[in-house]
Design an enzyme around this catalytic site. Structure first.
Site, PDB file in Angstrom:
ATOM      1  N   GLU A 165       0.796  -1.223   0.000  1.00 49.74           N
ATOM      2  CA  GLU A 165       0.000   0.000   0.000  1.00 49.74           C
ATOM      3  C   GLU A 165       0.841   1.293   0.000  1.00 49.74           C
ATOM      4  O   GLU A 165       0.758   2.105   0.933  1.00 49.74           O
ATOM      5  CB  GLU A 165      -0.938   0.005   1.204  1.00 49.74           C
ATOM      6  CG  GLU A 165      -1.918  -1.122   1.187  1.00 49.74           C
ATOM      7  CD  GLU A 165      -2.945  -1.015   2.305  1.00 49.74           C
ATOM      8  OE1 GLU A 165      -2.864  -0.080   3.106  1.00 49.74           O
ATOM      9  OE2 GLU A 165      -3.830  -1.875   2.355  1.00 49.74           O
ATOM     10  N   GLU A 356      -5.631  -8.544   1.040  1.00 50.87           N
ATOM     11  CA  GLU A 356      -6.260  -8.174   2.307  1.00 50.87           C
ATOM     12  C   GLU A 356      -7.757  -7.950   2.128  1.00 50.87           C
ATOM     13  O   GLU A 356      -8.156  -7.278   1.166  1.00 50.87           O
ATOM     14  CB  GLU A 356      -5.679  -6.871   2.882  1.00 50.87           C
ATOM     15  CG  GLU A 356      -4.323  -7.012   3.496  1.00 50.87           C
ATOM     16  CD  GLU A 356      -3.834  -5.714   4.107  1.00 50.87           C
ATOM     17  OE1 GLU A 356      -4.663  -4.903   4.562  1.00 50.87           O
ATOM     18  OE2 GLU A 356      -2.609  -5.499   4.093  1.00 50.87           O
TER      19      GLU A 356
HETATM   20  C1  GCO Z   1      -3.744  -1.451   5.740  1.00 53.95           C
HETATM   21  C2  GCO Z   1      -2.701  -2.386   6.142  1.00 53.95           C
HETATM   22  C3  GCO Z   1      -3.082  -3.334   7.254  1.00 53.95           C
HETATM   23  C4  GCO Z   1      -4.250  -2.890   8.129  1.00 53.95           C
HETATM   24  C5  GCO Z   1      -5.556  -3.451   7.599  1.00 53.95           C
HETATM   25  C6  GCO Z   1      -6.747  -2.942   8.417  1.00 53.95           C
HETATM   26  O1  GCO Z   1      -4.410  -1.719   4.738  1.00 53.95           O
HETATM   27  O2  GCO Z   1      -3.850  -0.429   6.394  1.00 53.95           O
HETATM   28  O3  GCO Z   1      -2.224  -3.152   5.062  1.00 53.95           O
HETATM   29  O4  GCO Z   1      -1.884  -3.332   7.969  1.00 53.95           O
HETATM   30  O5  GCO Z   1      -4.078  -3.354   9.444  1.00 53.95           O
HETATM   31  O6  GCO Z   1      -5.762  -3.029   6.291  1.00 53.95           O
HETATM   32  O7  GCO Z   1      -6.765  -1.546   8.382  1.00 53.95           O
END
Ligand code: GCO
Length: 472
Positions: A165, A356
């Site tokens: 990200e 994710e």
């Molecule tokens: C993000 C990160 C994760 C977060 C998850 C929940 O997308 O911020 O990759 O580390 O913990 O997405 O917010």
């Protein structure tokens, strides 16, 4: 309803180093920007920090055991750059590396394929002290780290994601400042951070492939996704346009400002915006480095926006009062894992993984000693039904990593938000599988998305969230 997930579908779970490991500086590790950020008063809810987290640094055997019990085929986790390269100068910390040898070898001996994220925001503070992502040297240092990792794990690890990200690193770390390193830069500064991360991806992928030609390399992207409020051709086209709109208002949190340069070799059309002169200043040589097409794309997807065509354009459809939301107040929009995925696949045409997806719930231990989380089961059933529909309609999605295996450090939200399939009893660090752990175990085993063994109510991608909603 049983999903359209073939037998080769890669069911997984995910985590990240700083969020679960703790003990960043043990055994020669170095502080990351998040260790520093946690020390700034007021930045982290409840004044939480990552000093202990889930103590996975000492308990990785328990975590891998849970993954084996869950029955996943793969585990996506990150390897802390700060733990392995504390001065960000290539003097590798062998004890830090040894921890990841243990994690990788435990995965392999458990029949679990490791997918390594090489950067999930664990920038060595030493690199930040020299300018962090605002300077090109950080990209070059990251590539050196990535090449070493691919060389070290050759033959044991074949799947890497370079960065997690970059959009959050820009938007949260260098625009709003709610994430480490807490900067609030102007548009030129933000764009510079994006450029250095794009260079970091390109240089790192080349270093990985030089070290291990068999390695498969990806990048994990997140950002704005839209879906049609109702599935008319006009609304579908409007949602596609809204997803990839090149407004300069919220450009930092979009998939295409990261993936267009990497996959298509060009930035989005930004004529007439503040970004135009910045894009024009990118040299052809740097554009060529950024344009290092990955073997696969990781999509971190949680929610999106319903869109309807209006006149010659489109509008975001308003969410009705009391629209379903998570504990973190994020909207519950399963359709995004259908249409958002299709739009991304159309544009980039690469094998994709949902790297994710998950939900924060107000989980707790009930009087019976169990952690009942029907909200998460319902969320996952809806989202996976929509993902199944996207696959049915041709999206080349090869796997799904639930975020997360266990509850963990949710960045500036601290430990108050729980995303895990496994409840973390922080004082004692006991791991308690939630009801959703057993539900996901069944999905992996059968591909069946019914809400519970007793309740045969099937789930379809069109299961409405508003009872009277008569979806077409
Ligand atoms: C993000 C990160 C994760 C977060 C998850 C929940 O997308 O911020 O990759 O580390 O913990 O997405 O917010």
């Amino acid at each position: 309803m049983s999903g359209n997930f073939g037998t080769d579908f890669v069911w997984g779970a995910a985590s990240s180093a700083f969020q679960i490991e703790g003990f960043s500086t043990e055994d020669g590790g170095g502080p990351s920007i998040w260790d520093t950020f946690c020390r700034v008063p007021g930045k982290i809810a409840y004044d939480d920090n990552g000093d202990i987290a889930c103590d996975s640094y000492h308990r990785c055997g328990e975590d891998i055991g849970l993954l084996k019990e869950l029955g996943v085929k793969a585990y996506r986790f990150s390897t802390s750059w700060a733990r392995i390269d504390p001065r960000a100068d290539g003097s590798w910390n062998k004890e830090g590396l040894a921890y990841y040898d243990r994690v990788v070898d435990l995965c392999l001996s458990s029949g679990i394929t490791p997918y390594l994220t090489l950067y999930h925001w664990e920038l060595p503070q030493a690199a930040q002290d020299r300018g962090g992502w605002q300077v090109r040297q950080t990209a070059e240092a990251f590539a050196r780290f990535a090449g070493m990792m691919a060389d070290h794990f050759r033959g044991r690890v074949s799947h890497y994601f370079t960065l997690n990200e970059p959009q959050c690193t820009v938007a949260l770390g260098h625009q709003s400042g709610v994430h480490a390193p807490g900067k609030q830069l102007d548009t030129a500064g933000q764009f510079g951070v994006l450029v250095n991360q794009l260079l970091a991806h390109g240089l790192a992928q080349r270093a990985i492939q030089a070290a291990d030609p068999k390695a498969l390399v990806g990048i994990a992207s997140t950002g704005r996704l839209c879906y049609p409020e109702t599935e008319t051709p006009e609304n579908i086209q409007a949602a596609r346009e809204a997803t990839f709109a090149a407004t300069d208002g919220d450009w930092t949190f979009t998939h295409h400002w990261l993936l267009d340069p990497i996959c298509l070799g060009r930035f989005p059309d930004c004529a007439g915006t503040r970004l135009e002169p910045l894009v024009r200043a990118v040299t052809p040589e740097d554009m060529a480095i950024m344009h290092t097409v990955p073997h696969m794309l990781g999509y971190n997807i949680y929610n999106g926006h319903a869109v309807r065509a209006q006149g010659a354009g489109y509008v975001y459809a308003p969410r009705w009062p009391g629209f379903p939301r998570t504990a973190l107040k994020w909207p519950v929009t399963p359709e995004v894992l259908d249409w958002g995925v299709r739009f991304l696949q159309e544009r980039y045409g690469l094998p994709g993984y949902i790297t994710e997806n998950g939900v924060s719930c107000n989980d707790r231990v009930f009087l019976d000693g169990q952690v009942h989380d029907p909200d998460r089961i319902d969320f996952l059933a809806r989202y996976l039904a929509c993902l199944s529909r996207a696959i049915e309609n041709g999206a080349d999605i090869r796997g799904y990593f639930h975020w997360a295996l266990t509850d963990n450090f949710e960045w500036h939200n601290g430990y108050g938000e729980r995303f895990g399939l496994v409840f973390m009893d922080y004082p004692g660090l006991r791991r308690i599988p939630k009801d959703s752990f057993r539900w996901y175990q069944q999905v992996i085993r059968t591909g069946n998305l019914t809400l519970s063994p007793g309740n045969q109510s099937s789930v379809s991608a069109r299961s409405p969230q508003r009872p009277e909603c008569d979806l077409p």
